[in-house]
Design a protein around this motif. Structure first.
Motif, PDB file in Angstrom:
ATOM      1  N   UNK A  85       9.314  28.454 104.866  1.00  0.00           N
ATOM      2  CA  UNK A  85       9.181  29.898 104.692  1.00  0.00           C
ATOM      3  C   UNK A  85       9.842  30.415 103.427  1.00  0.00           C
ATOM      4  N   UNK A  86      10.900  29.744 102.960  1.00  0.00           N
ATOM      5  CA  UNK A  86      11.705  30.379 101.929  1.00  0.00           C
ATOM      6  C   UNK A  86      12.012  29.531 100.690  1.00  0.00           C
ATOM      7  N   UNK A  87      11.450  28.345 100.569  1.00  0.00           N
ATOM      8  CA  UNK A  87      11.726  27.539  99.373  1.00  0.00           C
ATOM      9  C   UNK A  87      11.103  28.184  98.142  1.00  0.00           C
ATOM     10  N   UNK A  88      11.812  28.103  97.010  1.00  0.00           N
ATOM     11  CA  UNK A  88      11.189  28.508  95.759  1.00  0.00           C
ATOM     12  C   UNK A  88      10.022  27.573  95.457  1.00  0.00           C
ATOM     13  N   UNK A  89       9.079  28.076  94.701  1.00  0.00           N
ATOM     14  CA  UNK A  89       7.863  27.306  94.440  1.00  0.00           C
ATOM     15  C   UNK A  89       8.176  26.057  93.616  1.00  0.00           C
ATOM     16  N   UNK A  90       7.669  24.917  94.095  1.00  0.00           N
ATOM     17  CA  UNK A  90       7.803  23.664  93.359  1.00  0.00           C
ATOM     18  C   UNK A  90       6.424  23.189  92.927  1.00  0.00           C
ATOM     19  N   UNK A  91       6.417  22.323  91.918  1.00  0.00           N
ATOM     20  CA  UNK A  91       5.171  21.775  91.392  1.00  0.00           C
ATOM     21  C   UNK A  91       5.279  20.259  91.342  1.00  0.00           C
TER      22      UNK A  91
END
Length: 296
Positions: free
Chosen positions: A113-119
């Motif tokens: 729900x709350x992780x910063x966006x990763x690539x």
């Protein structure tokens, strides 16, 4: 082979407020978080990105690679790279967001729900000649102006004494410049830094990250390391014209390891010098093929 994840965290220099190591001028306006591990181990004395091996607490409804990368970065450096502190963690955390690993029992559901966006950037496997082997996903996370909770933690990073001896924010071009003489790197980290250094502006890097092809990023990159007759080590990557047939246990010949024309087709390799304490110096990435991790 054990599954692992590593997180390439970047932040604008303005947000780091001078916390990057002063190693001369940089053309980049952002820094990358790197760490040095206790006792070297599999990493020698090289700087690496935070991360580690997946465990049971990373399994759940979310992506286990993301869960592992976020959790390990938090445990190693104290940076909680979420949009906000989850209540269960906030209740246990002190002002520096240091909590015991037991508080991560439900971490994966929290991350969903709350992780910063990763690539997804790349997937590397340890060379077959090594005893300990890992299948590692490299994820990139760019802390931006809108990531208020993450930004508020910059300056509170800490070294977990049982695992790390050093923590540093360093611009990619600075790292590669120091790598010519003193800063040891391993092939995956050197490869990523060469790719990152193409981007002078953090904003351009962040935009490019949004366009990365996750399918390509999931192709395993297994380097084959060979020493040339001149003492240099060459890491061959899939797609290189000299990359051996792994099923046939082939080994490249010495002549195949020399690159007289770095712009010739069919090249995907890194030339480097062994560092005394582990890792490599003077890394030189040569890539004229599209196979492997997506090009930044």
């Amino acid at each position: 082979m054990r599954s692992a994840a590593s997180l390439i965290v970047t932040a604008p220099l303005a947000a780091l407020a001078g916390r990057t190591t002063a190693r001369g001028d940089t053309a980049c306006n952002y820094g990358v978080l790197m760490v040095r591990r206790v006792g070297g181990g599999s990493f020698g004395g090289a700087l690496v990105f935070p991360g580690g091996v997946q465990d049971e607490q990373d399994k759940g409804p979310g992506d286990p690679h993301v869960a592992c990368a976020i959790r390990e970065t938090y445990e190693e450096t104290g940076l909680l790279l979420l949009t906000a502190a989850p209540p269960a963690l906030r209740a246990r955390a002190d002002a520096s967001f240091r909590v015991s690993s037991t508080s991560f029992r439900d971490f994966n559901s929290t991350i969903g729900a709350t992780a910063l966006r990763t690539h997804a950037l790349a997937r590397w496997t340890t060379p077959r000649a090594q005893q300990k082997r890992f299948d590692t996903r490299f994820l990139m996370l760019n802390i931006g102006d809108g990531d208020k909770f993450a930004l508020s933690q910059l300056g509170q990073e800490h070294v977990q004494a049982s695992e790390l001896v050093e923590l540093d924010w360093i611009a990619p071009d600075q790292a590669l410049r120091d790598n010519r003489t003193t800063l040891a790197l391993l092939p995956p980290q050197a490869y990523m830094l060469h790719e990152l250094s193409q981007f002078r502006r953090w904003q351009d890097l962040a935009r490019r990250a949004e366009l990365l092809d996750r399918t390509v990023a999931d192709r395993p990159m297994e380097p084959v390391l060979s020493r040339r007759s001149d003492g240099r080590v060459v890491a061959l990557f899939p797609g290189d014209r000299a990359y051996p047939d792994m099923q046939e246990n082939e080994r490249p010949g010495d002549a195949d390891l020399f690159c007289r024309e770095p712009h010739a087709p069919g090249l995907h390799r890194m030339e480097m010098d062994p560092a005394p304490a582990g890792g490599f110096l003077a890394t030189n990435l040569i890539r004229t093929v599209t196979y492997g991790q997506p090009r930044l």
